[in-house]
Design an enzyme around this catalytic site. Structure first.
Site, mmCIF file in Angstrom:
data_model
loop_
_atom_site.group_PDB
_atom_site.id
_atom_site.type_symbol
_atom_site.label_atom_id
_atom_site.label_comp_id
_atom_site.label_asym_id
_atom_site.label_seq_id
_atom_site.Cartn_x
_atom_site.Cartn_y
_atom_site.Cartn_z
ATOM 1 N N HIS A 121 -42.780 37.722 4.127
ATOM 2 C CA HIS A 121 -41.347 37.781 3.836
ATOM 3 C C HIS A 121 -40.968 38.978 2.969
ATOM 4 O O HIS A 121 -39.794 39.159 2.665
ATOM 5 C CB HIS A 121 -40.927 36.474 3.156
ATOM 6 N N ASP A 122 -41.948 39.766 2.525
ATOM 7 C CA ASP A 122 -41.672 40.943 1.699
ATOM 8 C C ASP A 122 -41.863 42.256 2.456
ATOM 9 O O ASP A 122 -41.625 43.328 1.890
ATOM 10 C CB ASP A 122 -42.618 40.981 0.484
ATOM 11 N N ASN A 147 -28.510 21.500 9.676
ATOM 12 C CA ASN A 147 -27.236 20.876 9.297
ATOM 13 C C ASN A 147 -26.036 21.817 9.319
ATOM 14 O O ASN A 147 -24.970 21.491 8.809
ATOM 15 C CB ASN A 147 -27.355 20.203 7.921
ATOM 16 N N ASP A 192 -32.050 25.919 10.936
ATOM 17 C CA ASP A 192 -31.040 25.210 10.153
ATOM 18 C C ASP A 192 -30.627 23.949 10.910
ATOM 19 O O ASP A 192 -30.069 24.031 12.000
ATOM 20 C CB ASP A 192 -29.841 26.151 9.943
ATOM 21 N N ASP A 236 -25.277 24.567 7.758
ATOM 22 C CA ASP A 236 -24.741 25.265 6.575
ATOM 23 C C ASP A 236 -25.157 26.740 6.537
ATOM 24 O O ASP A 236 -24.877 27.447 5.573
ATOM 25 C CB ASP A 236 -25.146 24.551 5.271
ATOM 26 N N ASP A 248 -46.203 27.051 -1.659
ATOM 27 C CA ASP A 248 -46.147 28.292 -2.419
ATOM 28 C C ASP A 248 -46.130 27.911 -3.898
ATOM 29 O O ASP A 248 -45.338 27.065 -4.312
ATOM 30 C CB ASP A 248 -44.870 29.060 -2.059
ATOM 31 N N GLU A 270 -52.043 35.702 -3.956
ATOM 32 C CA GLU A 270 -51.373 36.966 -3.650
ATOM 33 C C GLU A 270 -51.650 37.931 -4.802
ATOM 34 O O GLU A 270 -51.379 37.623 -5.957
ATOM 35 C CB GLU A 270 -49.860 36.748 -3.510
ATOM 36 N N ASP A 292 -48.405 32.886 -5.725
ATOM 37 C CA ASP A 292 -47.595 34.081 -5.888
ATOM 38 C C ASP A 292 -48.106 34.940 -7.051
ATOM 39 O O ASP A 292 -48.332 34.427 -8.153
ATOM 40 C CB ASP A 292 -46.165 33.607 -6.188
#
Ligand code: ISL
Length: 577
Positions: free
Chosen positions: A346-347, A30, A28, A32, A105, A273, A214
């Site tokens: 990420h899954d 900035n 990150d 947030d 992606d 995928e 995907d």
């Protein structure tokens, strides 16, 4: 036609290593609390030192983030959360400057329900010009629209509940295999396909180097959308036989290839995928002469520790099952197709916690063992951010610690049906996708150097000792082991192209195989002891006293015909043929 070792257009990715960035959790810039493109730019030197060739960026397009960006509301822009198109161009140039490539992606099985295509389709009603861009159906015959059980068929969604949502204004339902905010596009409609292909060309013209697609094997649905079988313990029918590798899938991918990729001047990478894909199908998808895709992600090996109750029903992995599965994919794609190799994305839960041992005694060694086994297979390896540090599953406590729609829906649904919340949570802790999504651990400081603000999901407290800064300074670290494995892929032809032969398939603790490459007169032997106890193995003839190419424990013990491997030991031997 076999993958031609000497054809640069086809073979560059056969010795490439891909690194997946999940931007929300990477870095990150900035404050947030959410990772962003400038955060990626700031960490590019880390990635180029690691030696990876290609970066795959999980979605950064504008999105309401119902599914963390896998619900796209504009395919041709960047979400302000992540930055701007100018930031993107800067990132792409900086990636290229370092000799790496960038793959986007592509999420085109569905859009967000906030995409203008969908709002036009919904709001224009049944006679509207974009109605047929999505999959609309009336209620089941004889049923009152909008009442329970009136859905057009009985399919259950990946994210709990039915795959249909009712639109009161038009009295019809739209299909969504994922959340109700992810309506499926109707690929039967040629206008949809042309719009998608035009968007893909726009990104290629911008300079990107390919796409990770995907759930691309779900885009063709069986005509009539027949009901699925209702398995025991399930509330809904299993529609998957009617949409996994559906009737027109090869036609659509061949058309995409013709319309988007054919004769492209730059070397590109395409990876589909494909949940539920079989070896036989994958060979067709990746046969270069069919001109569909370069490689696919298959899911067999990440389903082996799943019980009959679905993905949150965890059972122990049997190593013999893992070897049988990965071994079949190695030989099954043979010289015709091409594998992609992964433990994590990420899954998926973190592999060191799942197939290794994340206790302090074995964590580093088992993380290196898993890396060694995967990277010595034939195919293109994918590293998911943090895997190269041996990042582990997160210590989630209560449901409030989770962020993922899949986990939250599952918890809500199961507990509403009377399940014990603690047992539902136990499944989520093992399997929940948020395990992969805790921020990358850059250093030992507050929030692991990921953000100066409040992170959108808690940083794993183990960052005080598991982090990139510490590992960069330690030549024995998991990070440096990954770096060496990547280098091996670049320099050792037997790693890229050697034949694969599994040894001792019935051994429950040993993962062993050879890679033989006649052209370079080299053979490699990979030995991995998947367990916390020593394990004795009988080796084939001719490996005694051979050179050790890479190992996860100091390799001062020469190899013997009958050899005892130390706990979680992995080593790769090399001999000249
Ligand atoms: O993790 C899963 C659910 O149990 C997988 O089945 C996953 O949903 C499937 O692999 C498809 O994943 C992809 O499409 C989804 C998105 O949520 C995932 O993040 C993405 O990788 C819908 O776009």
């Amino acid at each position: 036609m076999p993958v031609n070792e000497n054809d640069p257009a086809r073979s560059w990715w056969s010795k490439a290593v891909v690194y997946q960035i999940y931007p929300r959790s990477f870095a990150d810039s900035n404050g947030d609390g959410v990772g962003d493109l400038r955060g990626v730019i700031e960490r590019l030197d880390y990635l180029s030192t690691l030696g990876v060739d290609v970066l795959w960026l999980s979605p950064v397009y504008p999105s309401p983030h119902d599914d963390n960006g896998y619900d796209i509301s504009d395919y041709q822009d960047i979400d302000p959360l992540f930055g701007t198109l100018a930031d993107f161009d800067e990132l792409l140039a900086a990636v290229h400057d370092r000799g790496m490539k960038l793959v986007m992606d592509l999420v085109v099985n569905h859009t967000s329900d906030e995409h203008p295509w969908f709002t036009a389709s919904r709001d224009g009603g049944p006679a509207g010009s974009k109605r047929d861009w999505y999959i609309w159906r009336p209620a089941r015959d004889g049923m009152e629209p909008g009442t329970p059980g009136a859905e057009p068929n009985n399919w259950g969604s990946f994210f709990s509940g039915p795959t249909w949502s009712y639109d009161e204004a038009s009295g019809e339902y739209y299909l969504h295999l994922f959340s109700r905010k992810q309506p499926d596009l109707n690929w039967e409609n040629p206008e949809v396909r042309q719009a998608v292909f035009a968007m893909m060309r726009w990104w290629l013209d911008r300079g990107v180097d390919g796409f990770r697609m995907d759930v691309v094997n779900l885009i063709s649905k069986a005509p009539g959308l027949p009901d699925g079988v209702v398995h025991e313990g399930s509330l809904h029918g299993d529609g998957s036989p009617h949409y996994i590798c559906g009737p027109r899938i090869h036609e659509y991918l061949a058309e995409m290839h013709r319309e988007v990729f054919a004769d492209h001047p730059r070397p590109l990478l395409t990876v589909g995928e494909m949940p539920g894909v079989t070896v036989e199908q994958a060979r067709l998808f990746t046969d270069p002469s069919r001109r569909e895709l370069d490689m696919v992600f298959q899911f067999e090996h990440v389903g082996l520790d799943q019980g009959p109750g679905g993905k949150f029903d965890v059972r122990p992995l049997r190593l013999t099952d893992l070897k049988a599965s990965l071994g079949r994919w190695q030989t099954g794609l043979g010289d015709t197709g091409w594998n992609s190799l992964y433990w994590n994305n990420h899954d998926q839960p973190r592999v060191v916690s799942r197939f290794g041992d994340d206790s302090p005694a074995h964590r580093d060694r088992s993380a290196k063992l898993l890396a060694t086994v995967l990277h010595l297979h034939r195919g293109t390896p994918y590293i998911y951010q943090g895997e190269e540090l041996g990042m582990a599953n997160a210590p989630f406590d209560a449901i409030e610690d989770f962020r993922d729609i899949e986990s939250l829906n599952h918890f809500r649904q199961r507990t509403a049906l009377g399940a014990d919340p603690e047992s539902v949570l136990a499944g989520l802790r093992h399997r929940g996708r948020d395990n992969a999504r805790t921020p990358v651990q850059w250093d030992a400081t507050h929030h692991a150097g990921f953000t100066t603000g409040t992170p959108w999901i808690a940083v794993n407290p183990d960052h005080t000792h598991v982090n990139a800064a510490a590992q960069a300074a330690d030549p024995d670290s998991v990070l440096h082991h990954y770096r060496r494995l990547i280098e091996l892929r670049h320099t050792e032809p037997a790693v890229t192209h050697g034949d694969f032969h599994m040894l001792h398939p019935d051994d429950e603790q040993l993962y062993a195989f050879t890679r033989r490459h006649a052209d370079s007169r080299t053979e490699l032997l990979v030995l991995a002891n998947f367990g916390g106890t020593a394990h004795t193995v009988e080796l084939p003839e001719g490996w005694e006293d051979t050179d050790t190419l890479i190992a996860n424990v100091s390799s001062d013990v020469p190899l013997r015909r009958t050899h005892t491997l130390r706990p979680w030991e992995a080593r790769v031997q090399r001999r000249v043929l």
